[in-house]
Write an enzyme that holds these catalytic residues in place. Structure first.
Site, PDB file in Angstrom:
ATOM      1  N   HIS A  25      56.832  18.098  24.150  1.00 45.44           N
ATOM      2  CA  HIS A  25      58.287  17.946  24.292  1.00 45.44           C
ATOM      3  C   HIS A  25      58.689  18.227  25.733  1.00 45.44           C
ATOM      4  CE1 HIS A  25      57.543  19.137  20.039  1.00 45.44           C
ATOM      5  NE2 HIS A  25      58.395  18.136  19.821  1.00 45.44           N
ATOM      6  N   HIS A  29      62.551  25.191  26.139  1.00 48.54           N
ATOM      7  CA  HIS A  29      63.792  24.474  25.782  1.00 48.54           C
ATOM      8  C   HIS A  29      65.057  25.291  26.068  1.00 48.54           C
ATOM      9  CE1 HIS A  29      61.646  21.158  24.079  1.00 48.54           C
ATOM     10  NE2 HIS A  29      61.070  21.883  23.138  1.00 48.54           N
ATOM     11  N   ASP A  54      51.004  20.818  21.373  1.00 46.14           N
ATOM     12  CA  ASP A  54      51.499  19.900  20.343  1.00 46.14           C
ATOM     13  C   ASP A  54      51.304  18.430  20.714  1.00 46.14           C
ATOM     14  OD1 ASP A  54      53.349  20.365  22.336  1.00 46.14           O
ATOM     15  OD2 ASP A  54      54.979  20.968  20.992  1.00 46.14           O
ATOM     16  N   ASP A  63      53.386  20.594  27.348  1.00 45.54           N
ATOM     17  CA  ASP A  63      53.882  20.566  25.968  1.00 45.54           C
ATOM     18  C   ASP A  63      54.366  19.139  25.679  1.00 45.54           C
ATOM     19  OD1 ASP A  63      55.100  22.735  23.745  1.00 45.54           O
ATOM     20  OD2 ASP A  63      56.243  20.857  23.881  1.00 45.54           O
TER      21      ASP A  63
HETATM   22 ZN   LIG Z   1      56.658  21.245  22.012  1.00 53.46          ZN
END
Ligand SMILES: [Zn+2]
Length: 308
Positions: free
Chosen positions: A164, A125, A245, A162
């Protein structure tokens, strides 16, 4: 087949506020899972400190100086609502990047076939000039450019599973056609980016998944969107942003993958790395917040890296 594991005892000393999902126990759970007998053949290596000038492959110098200066002498310093630093965080960041770069060295120098880096904090991120989403320096982005600068790689592919979207990695390589970024992720979900229409200079391949989809949709996205992009790109190295995740137990998302899905994706990406780049493959831990889902998924992933 030699699989190297890069990690360090220090990585549990990056402390986050009470109740924060990105917590030291994550790494303890992974370390425990990878200490069982079936992982005896792992080549265990200590994460070295990075040459911090490599941070500048992904971030401007004034931003890195600002982050380093934010490092607290005690307590926890918040960088934003969910991203923070404790006294040992900057050394953890430096070893996380150092491990990623060392893993790149290992696969190019032939002293490992592939590598898994178990480090905290995660990186995907972290944008060029914004630390966010538990991430400070973008490990995978630095490692991709390190492969180019230190080993002459022309084209590096990053596959990010991931749950996200890796907005930071996408931001850093947005106009860089020498790096392909391909991501499966739940959408809508934090950080809000990752639509199919975000294509950079034709080097970004987003495959968003809706909540409550599962392994069939994940595998379809990999097979129909991401693997053909890798075929077309013909990379000199593949990096994985390996967050776990998207596991069904994870509290932050609803994608419902099981260990077997991570095992399958690992095997398919290994095949691609063997086809295009002599098997050069480095996988870096990103998220994963249920300790059982995280440790069992990591174990399945690393077992596949070891056994082909
Ligand atoms: Zn994540």
């Amino acid at each position: 087949m030699t699989t190297a594991l890069y990690t360090h005892d220090l990585f549990v000393e990056h402390l986050t506020p009470p109740g924060h999902p990105e917590r030291p126990e994550r790494l303890r759970a992974i370390t425990k899972a990878l200490s069982s007998e079936e992982f005896n053949a792992l080549d265990r290596r200590e994460a070295p400190l990075a040459d911090t000038s490599t941070f500048l492959y992904a971030h401007p110098a004034d931003h890195i100086a600002m982050l380093e200066a934010a490092s607290p002498e005690d307590g926890i310093k918040r960088i934003d609502a969910e991203t923070s630093m404790s006294p040992k965080t900057w050394e953890c960041v430096t070893r996380a990047v150092g491990a990623a770069n060392a893993a790149v060295d290992a696969v190019f120098n032939g002293d490992a076939d592939n590598c898994f880096v178990a480090a905290r904090p995660p990186g995907h991120h972290a944008e060029k000039t914004t630390a966010m989403g538990f991430c400070l320096v973008n490990n995978v982005a630095v490692a991709a450019r390190y492969a180019q600068n230190a080993h002459g790689a022309e084209r590096v592919a990053i596959i990010d599973w991931d749950v996200h979207h890796g907005n930071g990695t996408q931001d850093i390589f947005w106009d860089d056609e020498s790096v392909l970024y391909a991501s499966t992720h739940q959408m809508p979900l934090f950080p809000g980016t990752g639509a199919k229409t975000e294509e950079g200079v034709g080097n970004i391949f987003n495959a968003p998944l809706t909540a409550n989809s599962g392994g069939d949709y994940f595998r379809q996205a990999m097979k129909e969107r991401i693997f053909p992009a890798i075929d077309e790109f013909n990379p000199d190295m593949i990096l994985i942003s390996a967050g776990f995740d998207a596991h069904y137990r994870d509290p932050l998302a609803q994608i419902n993958l099981v260990e077997d899905d991570f095992d399958w994706a690992t095997g398919r990406i290994m095949e691609l790395s063997q086809r295009y780049c002599d098997g050069r493959l480095v996988s870096l831990l990103e998220g994963g917040y249920d300790l059982i889902g995280l440790s069992q998924s990591t174990a399945a992933h690393v077992k596949r890296l070891m056994n082909g």
